[in-house]
Design an enzyme around this catalytic site. Structure first.
Site, PDB file in Angstrom:
ATOM      1  N   LEU A  28      -9.279  41.002  11.388  1.00  0.00           N
ATOM      2  CA  LEU A  28     -10.447  41.836  11.132  1.00  0.00           C
ATOM      3  C   LEU A  28     -11.729  41.024  11.151  1.00  0.00           C
ATOM      4  CD1 LEU A  28     -11.643  44.598  10.328  1.00  0.00           C
ATOM      5  CD2 LEU A  28     -11.226  43.973   7.937  1.00  0.00           C
ATOM      6  N   TYR A 173      -3.031  41.568  -5.548  1.00  0.00           N
ATOM      7  CA  TYR A 173      -3.939  41.872  -4.440  1.00  0.00           C
ATOM      8  C   TYR A 173      -4.817  43.078  -4.766  1.00  0.00           C
ATOM      9  CZ  TYR A 173      -5.526  43.376   0.179  1.00  0.00           C
ATOM     10  OH  TYR A 173      -6.300  43.788   1.247  1.00  0.00           O
ATOM     11  N   LYS A 177      -9.004  43.284  -5.183  1.00  0.00           N
ATOM     12  CA  LYS A 177      -9.918  44.112  -4.399  1.00  0.00           C
ATOM     13  C   LYS A 177     -10.765  45.018  -5.278  1.00  0.00           C
ATOM     14  CE  LYS A 177      -8.971  42.354  -0.451  1.00  0.00           C
ATOM     15  NZ  LYS A 177      -9.985  41.530   0.234  1.00  0.00           N
ATOM     16  N   ILE A 206      -4.447  49.017   8.182  1.00  0.00           N
ATOM     17  CA  ILE A 206      -4.845  48.571   9.518  1.00  0.00           C
ATOM     18  C   ILE A 206      -3.621  48.011  10.242  1.00  0.00           C
ATOM     19  CG2 ILE A 206      -6.420  47.109  10.837  1.00  0.00           C
ATOM     20  CD1 ILE A 206      -8.112  46.788   8.306  1.00  0.00           C
ATOM     21  N   THR A 208      -2.110  45.376  12.197  1.00  0.00           N
ATOM     22  CA  THR A 208      -2.389  43.967  12.462  1.00  0.00           C
ATOM     23  C   THR A 208      -1.068  43.255  12.737  1.00  0.00           C
ATOM     24  OG1 THR A 208      -2.151  43.305  10.143  1.00  0.00           O
ATOM     25  CG2 THR A 208      -4.356  44.008  10.862  1.00  0.00           C
TER      26      THR A 208
END
Length: 269
Positions: A28, A173, A177, A206, A208
């Protein structure tokens, strides 16, 4: 009738602006860096990788040959405070200006809370929160030192900072965020008097290389993630290009302390 050479929506132009992108070696971060280059910016990418991805060199050549600008790679750990500040100052001194930041450096780990070690929790917060703060701080210091009237900092958060992901066990995580979203609000409140805007982008799922590897281990998640939002699919990194240019340009000149959530409606159910 206007000439065909008349700029269209000039407020989106980043011509000659100098922007730092952490986590810019791949994924990204690199995709957004290329969008900034296309808008006219000079981009310096920071990452911990010894060498950037092969795609990075392709973008760097395009920047020089096609776009008349430049993409430069710097290897650094965003948690190394002194080294980071020296690097950002060198970039500012080289160009005589520093205009913005995309803080995209981050790591993820899927571990149930009952099994999560304190060391791993601290490591994730260290990169995703402290590293983002230190990078934003280093850039803001140079904008202020140079006496510039404005700057724009974009911190990459996640929809996971707003909701707990059903079926994805990432307590550290997700907490990191959420912290990034709150950090941006506080930095915006402090630095608005310097003309520095601070906003976040909160992507949904996303597609990826990382998620593709995850789907090899958990193939059922591909459909599960896609069906979790209102569009019934996952996003691609290219779908966040416009958001990066918008937030770093004059098109968003009255926007600060905000979270731009781009999640296909995941959090709107």
């Amino acid at each position: 009738m206007a000439s065909i050479s008349t700029p269209v929506l000039p407020e989106f132009s980043l011509k000659n602006r100098v922007i730092v992108v952490s986590g810019g070696a791949r994924g990204l971060g690199l995709t957004q860096a290329e969008a900034l280059l296309e808008a006219g910016a000079i981009v310096h990418a920071l990452d911990i990788l010894p060498e950037p991805s092969p795609e990075f060199d392709v973008v760097a050549v395009r920047a020089e040959k096609e776009l008349g600008t430049s993409l430069t790679y710097h290897r650094i750990d965003v948690r190394e405070e002194q080294e980071l500040n020296e690097l950002i100052k060198d970039i500012a001194d080289k160009h005589g200006r520093l205009d913005g930041l995309i803080a995209a450096a981050g790591i993820q780990q899927e571990t149930p809370a009952l099994e999560h070690s304190g060391a791993d929790f601290d490591r994730i917060l260290g990169v995703n929160v402290t590293g983002v703060f230190l990078t934003a701080q280093a850039v803001a210091r140079q904008i202020i030192r140079l006496g510039q009237k404005s700057g724009s900092l974009v911190l990459i958060a996640s929809m996971s900072g707003t909701v707990a992901n059903r079926g994805l066990i990432c307590p550290a995580y997700n907490s990191s965020k959420a912290a990034v979203i709150q950090l941006a609000r506080n930095l915006a409140s402090e630095w608005g008097k310097f003309g520095i805007r601070v906003n976040t982008i909160s992507p949904g799922y996303i597609v990826t290389a990382m998620t593709d590897m995850l789907f090899v281990k958990f193939p059922e998640r591909r459909e599960y993630f896609a069906n979790g939002n209102m569009l019934g699919r996952m996003s691609t990194a290219n779908e966040f290009r416009g958001a990066a240019v918008f937030l770093l340009s004059e098109a968003s000149s009255f926007m600060t302390g905000s979270d731009l959530r781009i999640d296909g409606g995941h959090c709107a159910w």
